[in-house]
Write a protein that holds these residues in place. Structure first.
Motif, short mmCIF file in Angstrom:
data_model
loop_
_atom_site.label_atom_id
_atom_site.label_comp_id
_atom_site.label_asym_id
_atom_site.label_seq_id
_atom_site.Cartn_x
_atom_site.Cartn_y
_atom_site.Cartn_z
N ASP A 1 -5.11 2.59 10.96
CA ASP A 1 -4.18 1.46 10.82
C ASP A 1 -4.22 0.53 12.03
N THR B 1 0.83 -1.22 0.00
CA THR B 1 0.00 0.00 0.00
C THR B 1 0.86 1.27 0.00
N GLN B 2 2.18 1.10 0.12
CA GLN B 2 3.01 2.20 0.61
C GLN B 2 3.38 3.28 -0.39
N ALA C 1 -5.63 -2.39 1.88
CA ALA C 1 -5.27 -3.12 3.10
C ALA C 1 -6.44 -4.00 3.55
N THR D 1 -1.16 5.28 6.89
CA THR D 1 -1.59 6.68 6.75
C THR D 1 -2.00 7.20 8.11
N ALA E 1 -4.98 3.14 -0.34
CA ALA E 1 -4.17 2.33 0.58
C ALA E 1 -5.05 1.69 1.65
N VAL E 2 -5.97 2.47 2.19
CA VAL E 2 -6.88 1.96 3.22
C VAL E 2 -7.74 0.83 2.64
N ALA F 1 -3.96 7.79 0.10
CA ALA F 1 -4.50 7.26 1.35
C ALA F 1 -5.77 6.43 1.15
N SER G 1 -2.50 0.69 5.83
CA SER G 1 -2.29 1.77 4.85
C SER G 1 -1.06 2.62 5.17
#
Ligand code: 1DF
Ligand code: MN
Length: 350
Positions: free
Chosen positions: A136, A92-93, A104, A131, A100-101, A97, A129
Motif C-alpha cells: 500500500d 477496494t475495501q 487500486a 491489505t 484489491a491490489v 487482497a 488495497s
C-alpha cells in the motif's frame, strides 16, 4: 438554474465526488452474482445500485463511470468548475487482497489520466488495497508521485477494521511524508454493527453511513492517531459526520474517562478531542447543503476548516449550489469555502 447568469468571483470546487472505473463495477457485479463477499452492507447497497430495475440507481451507476462529457455537462448545469474525484465507496475495501491490489493500481492510473487530460476540471484522490502495508505504501507513492493524485480516499472500515489499527501506521506515515491528506468517506457499517440499522432500513446514507464514519473519526482521535502522526491532515465529509455537534460532550466525557482509568483504550491525549478539529481536521459539506448546520459547524471548527462538496452523483441536486452561494458569510469567506481552502488542503495547482 442557469449557473452562468451569475458568475461569482471564485471557482466552485466540489471535494467529495464519486467515480468508478468500469473494472470496479464489473468486480462488484461478479461478487454480487456469486454472493461470495461476507459484507452485509455491500450486498445490500451495491446490490441495490447494480441490480435494481429502476432508472434512478441505474443513472447513478452510469454517472459514476463517466469522467468526461456527461459529468462535465452535469457540473456545468450545477455551476461546478472543478471536482475532486475519488473511487466510490466501498472502493477496494470489501474485496479479496489480490483483487484489491489490482483495482487500486487500475483506478490510480486511470484517475491520473483523467486529471491530466483536464486539469482545470478534475483532480483525484488515490486509493490503496488496505491489505499489506508495504504494497500500500508503494501504491500510494505511485498514486501521488507518478499519477499526480492529491491524497488518499478511505471508504470507512476496512473489512471490519479501522484506520487506527497499528497495521496501517506505515500508510499514515507515508501520507505525512508525502504531505497529502486522508479523506475519511463513509460506507455501510461493518457486519458487527449493521444489524439494527439494516432491520430498520437505516443502514445506508440516511444514518448508517454517518454513524459508522462518525465512530471511525472519533476512534482516530481518541486512539491518539494525531499524536502519533502530527503532520497528518484528515478531511471528513458530511460536515464531520455529526461529531461537531457532540464536541462539548465528547471533551467532557473523554476527560472523565481518562480520569477514571476505566478503559485501556482511553488514554490522555496531547489535545482535547475538540481541538483536533482546529489542528488536523477539515470538513466538507457533502450531502449537507443546509445553512444552519454549515454555520454551526463553521462556528465550532473555524471558518477556514469547512469547504464545499456536493457528493455527486449520489446526491446530485443542481439547485443545492445556490443555497450555499447564499450563505450569510463575507465574500472572502465564501471564496475560501468554495475554492481556496480546497486548494490549500489538497494542494491544487491548476
Ligand atoms: C450513497 C451515498 C451511496 C454515498 C454511496 O456509495 C455513497 C447513497 C455507494 O446515497 O446510497 O458514497 N455518499 O457519499 O453519500
Ligand atoms: Mn460521498
Amino acid at each position: 438554474m442557469n449557473a452562468d447568469a451569475h458568475r461569482p468571483p471564485y471557482l466552485r470546487i466540489a471535494t467529495e465526488e464519486a467515480w468508478a472505473p468500469p473494472e470496479a463495477i464489473a468486480l462488484y457485479r461478479d461478487h454480487l452474482a456469486r454472493r461470495d463477499l461476507d459484507d452485509v452492507g455491500f450486498n445490500s447497497l451495491m446490490g441495490y445500485f447494480l441490480n435494481s430495475p429502476h432508472p434512478q440507481p441505474r443513472a447513478v451507476v452510469e454517472r459514476l463511470q463517466d469522467a468526461a462529457e456527461r459529468r462535465m455537462a452535469d457540473m456545468d448545469a450545477a455551476g461546478i468548475d472543478h471536482q475532486v474525484l475519488a473511487l466510490t465507496s466501498p472502493g477496494t475495501q470489501v474485496l479479496p487482497a489480490d483483487e484489491a491490489v489490482a483495482l487500486a493500481k487500475t483506478a490510480n492510473a486511470r484517475l491520473g489520466e483523467i486529471c491530466q487530460a483536464r486539469p482545470e476540471r478534475f483532480s483525484g484522490l488515490g486509493t490503496v488495497s488496505f491489505t499489506d502495508a508495504a504494497t500500500d505504501v508503494a501504491e500510494l507513492r505511485r498514486a501521488v508521485g507518478e499519477h499526480g493524485l492529491k491524497g488518499l480516499i478511505l471508504n470507512d472500515h476496512v473489512r471490519g477494521d479501522h484506520i487506527d489499527h497499528p497495521r496501517f501506521a506505515p500508510l499514515l506515515r507515508e501520507l505525512e511524508d508525502l504531505d497529502v491528506p486522508l479523506y475519511l468517506h463513509p460506507g455501510t457499517p461493518p457486519n458487527t454493527m449493521i444489524s439494527p440499522y439494516r432491520e430498520a432500513g437505516l443502514d445506508g446514507a440516511i444514518l448508517g453511513f454517518g454513524a459508522s464514519a462518525g465512530l471511525h473519526l472519533l476512534r482516530i482521535i481518541t486512539s491518539g492517531v494525531f499524536d502519533r502522526h502530527p503532520r497528518l491532515r484528515l478531511v471528513v465529509g458530511h460536515l464531520g459526520e455529526a461529531l461537531p455537534f457532540w464536541l462539548h460532550r465528547i471533551d467532557h466525557m473523554h476527560a472523565k474517562q481518562v480520569a477514571s482509568g476505566r478503559y485501556e483504550a482511553i488514554k490522555p491525549l496531547a489535545q482535547r478531542p475538540s481541538e483536533y478539529f482546529r489542528s488536523h481536521i477539515w470538513l466538507t459539506t457533502s450531502g449537507m447543503p443546509w445553512e444552519p448546520a454549515i454555520l454551526f459547524t463553521r462556528e465550532v471548527t473555524g471558518p477556514d476548516r469547512v469547504m464545499y462538496a456536493m457528493d455527486y452523483p449520489y446526491q446530485f441536486e443542481a439547485d443545492e449550489v445556490a443555497a450555499q452561494d447564499a450563505l450569510p458569510i463575507s465574500d472572502a469567506e465564501k471564496a475560501d469555502f468554495f475554492e481556496h481552502t480546497a486548494r490549500r488542503v489538497f494542494n491544487l495547482t491548476f
